[in-house]
Structures are given as C-alpha cells and as structure tokens.
Design an enzyme around this catalytic site. Structure first.
Site, PDB file in Angstrom:
ATOM      1  N   ASP A 248      40.305  35.276  35.095  1.00 37.33           N
ATOM      2  CA  ASP A 248      40.200  34.119  35.985  1.00 37.33           C
ATOM      3  C   ASP A 248      39.756  32.860  35.248  1.00 37.33           C
ATOM      4  O   ASP A 248      39.564  32.862  34.038  1.00 37.33           O
ATOM      5  CB  ASP A 248      39.296  34.436  37.188  1.00 37.33           C
ATOM      6  CG  ASP A 248      37.882  34.795  36.772  1.00 37.33           C
ATOM      7  OD1 ASP A 248      37.376  34.187  35.816  1.00 37.33           O
ATOM      8  OD2 ASP A 248      37.276  35.682  37.410  1.00 37.33           O
TER       9      ASP A 248
ATOM     10  N   LYS B 139      41.239  30.876  40.184  1.00 38.35           N
ATOM     11  CA  LYS B 139      41.160  30.198  41.483  1.00 38.35           C
ATOM     12  C   LYS B 139      40.246  28.979  41.382  1.00 38.35           C
ATOM     13  O   LYS B 139      39.230  29.004  40.687  1.00 38.35           O
ATOM     14  CB  LYS B 139      40.593  31.132  42.556  1.00 38.35           C
ATOM     15  CG  LYS B 139      41.453  32.339  42.870  1.00 38.35           C
ATOM     16  CD  LYS B 139      40.781  33.184  43.949  1.00 38.35           C
ATOM     17  CE  LYS B 139      41.640  34.377  44.317  1.00 38.35           C
ATOM     18  NZ  LYS B 139      41.774  35.317  43.197  1.00 38.35           N
TER      19      LYS B 139
END
Length: 307
Positions: free
Chosen positions: A246, A268
């Site tokens: 991520d 994200k």
C-alpha cells in the site's frame, strides 16, 4: 563478476597496486600480460612461475592491437598517461579500470569476501573504498568459514534432489526450507555426514502437493525504517511470489521484497482507492489458489491498519 578463464587481460603498472590486482586475476584464471618500465620482484617471480607475462617497456597503444584483451587495469600514478590509456581503450572497445580514478573507469573492483565457492562483494561505487573494506570486515565476523562447506554440500546435492522433484517450483521451496533448518546447524558445527543424511531424509518425506499449496501472509511494514522490520517479516518478503503493498510502505522496504516477485500497488488515499478492498481480497485468494506465496504488506501494524 566476470568469467575470466583463459581470457586475455592487460595490467599497466608494476608496483604494489598492480600486485594486488594481479593476485585477484590469477585466482580468476585469466591470461595476464603486464607492462611497465619498472616491475617489482614479486611480479617478476610470478613470471618465472609462468603465472603472468611481463614486458619491461613504456605503454604504447599498439599493444592494444596485439591481443584481444577482455579488459585493462591501469595501476600507474601518472594521471595524464591514465587519461590517454582510457581514451585508447574506449576507441578499441576494451573495458578499463583506472585505479583511484573512478571517472575513467568502465567497471570497478569491489571489496570481496570469499568462503569457498561463495563470493560476497561490497561496493560503494568507488566513492569510499575504505568504507567498503570496513563493511567487508563486519561480514567476515558474520559469515564463518564453514559456509564454504555448506555451499559445497548444497552444490553436490542440487542435481540429485532436482531429479526427485516433479514440480520445478518445488526445488526452490525445498532449499528455502533446508537453509532455514537443522541442516545448516549440522554443517556449521562440522557434522557434514549427519547433515547429508538429514538432507536425504527430508527429501524422501517432502510432500510436493502440500508444499506447493498457496499461502497468504499479512505483514506489517512498521513505521517506515527498514531496520525496524522483524527477521520473520524480512524472510517472508524474500519468499513471496506475489506482493501487494500500500501507499504507506516506504520504497526502501519494497526494495527488500524478492526481486523476481510480482509487485502490485493497492494503495489508498481518502476517497481515492487504487484497488477496492473487495478486489484486494479476491487477488489474495486468486494467487493463493494458483499455488503462490502471497504477501500483503501493510504500512504500520497490520492488526491496526489491516482490513
């Protein structure tokens, strides 16, 4: 790492620095020609032993045409001459190393640590040879001489073990298992026969079907400093076939993932999802069902931030 068996190499210079480079090239089984107006007794003795060929003369670019040299090492303290030789070498498409003048080099010599067939090379890109030597000294204390025996035993058993395995991926899985097991402890403690017996018993009981089943690891990458990773996290990162990471995982940590692993960014930000959580879950299952070891690498603590 050059394979230099019977390759022609030229050394220009006849002093202490040339001696060190010649010693390295003799170990690599190179055909060494050395030219210099003055040549040390040590180098002349090597010529008597027929390990190198010495020519007491000044450099002339004609020598570059006399043999097809793989590369040239320049070990003189004449900077103008060094520049001339480097220019001549490039015109002849010959790789060159000029000692202590990295701007003239096509390649550099690392500081090396040898353990039998194992060679560990440390390089600072020529910026600090002293630092490279210090790091090599640290590695000397971490890698005992018995690792050379370990490499030899692995080499002798690689082909027989590969022949017993049906799936090509099983070979890597088996050796990863062995090199994190009692097998290594036996070799390092000098019990070579017991180590080989243990190896044979483990291959006889190795269940390929079970070992090739997929697995998913959810690993926390911590606050960003690679030094704060756990040993287990690092080991799983090195074993992964596929890695999903991520936005919060620092690039220096991503670099520690096994080089040939498939890396997928699933980061994200608020209201911006590169990959939706449901899709991430599906990817984890998909790759695991294909028999792959899947790493889900989360920034921070995976229990707090992992969904």
């Amino acid at each position: 790492f050059f394979k230099l068996d019977n390759q022609n190499c030229l050394i220009i210079g006849g002093g202490d620095v040339a001696e060190r480079k010649v010693d390295l090239l003799i170990k690599a089984n190179a055909n060494i020609t050395l030219i210099a107006p003055e040549i040390s007794d040590y180098l002349l003795n090597l010529e008597k032993e027929k390990k190198i060929s010495c020519q007491k003369e000044k450099y002339d670019k004609k020598i570059l045409d006399s043999k097809k040299f793989k590369f040239i090492v320049v070990a003189t303290n004449d900077k103008e001459l060094n520049v001339q030789i480097a220019d001549d070498a490039r015109k002849s498409n010959i790789l060159i190393n000029v000692v202590d003048q990295t701007d003239l080099c096509d390649f550099i010599f690392p500081s090396i640590l040898e353990r039998g067939p194992i060679t560990v090379a440390v390089s600072t890109g020529g910026s600090s040879p002293v630092l490279a030597r210090m790091l090599r000294t640290k590695l000397e204390t971490m890698i005992p001489g018995s690792y050379g025996r370990l490499a030899k035993i692995v080499s002798e058993n690689r082909v027989p073990i590969r022949k017993k395995l049906k799936n090509s991926k099983s070979n890597r899985i088996f050796w990863e298992q062995m090199l994190n097991s009692k097998f290594v402890e036996l070799v390092l403690s000098g019990q070579d026969e017991e180590a080989v017996a243990y190896l044979k018993s483990e291959i006889d009981s190795f269940d390929e079907e079970v070992k090739n089943k997929g697995e998913v690891y959810i690993v926390g990458a911590g606050p960003g400093d690679p030094d704060l990773l756990t040993f287990r996290a690092l080991r799983l990162m090195q074993q992964a076939d596929v890695a999903l990471y991520d936005r919060l995982v620092h690039p220096s940590i991503i670099d520690l993932i096994r080089r040939d692993a498939k890396k997928i960014y699933v980061g994200k930000q608020r209201d911006i999802h590169a990959v939706r959580q449901e899709e991430i879950n599906q990817l984890l299952v998909k790759y695991a069902k294909e028999g792959k070891r899947v790493l889900r690498l989360k920034g921070g603590d995976r229990f707090i931030f992992g969904r």
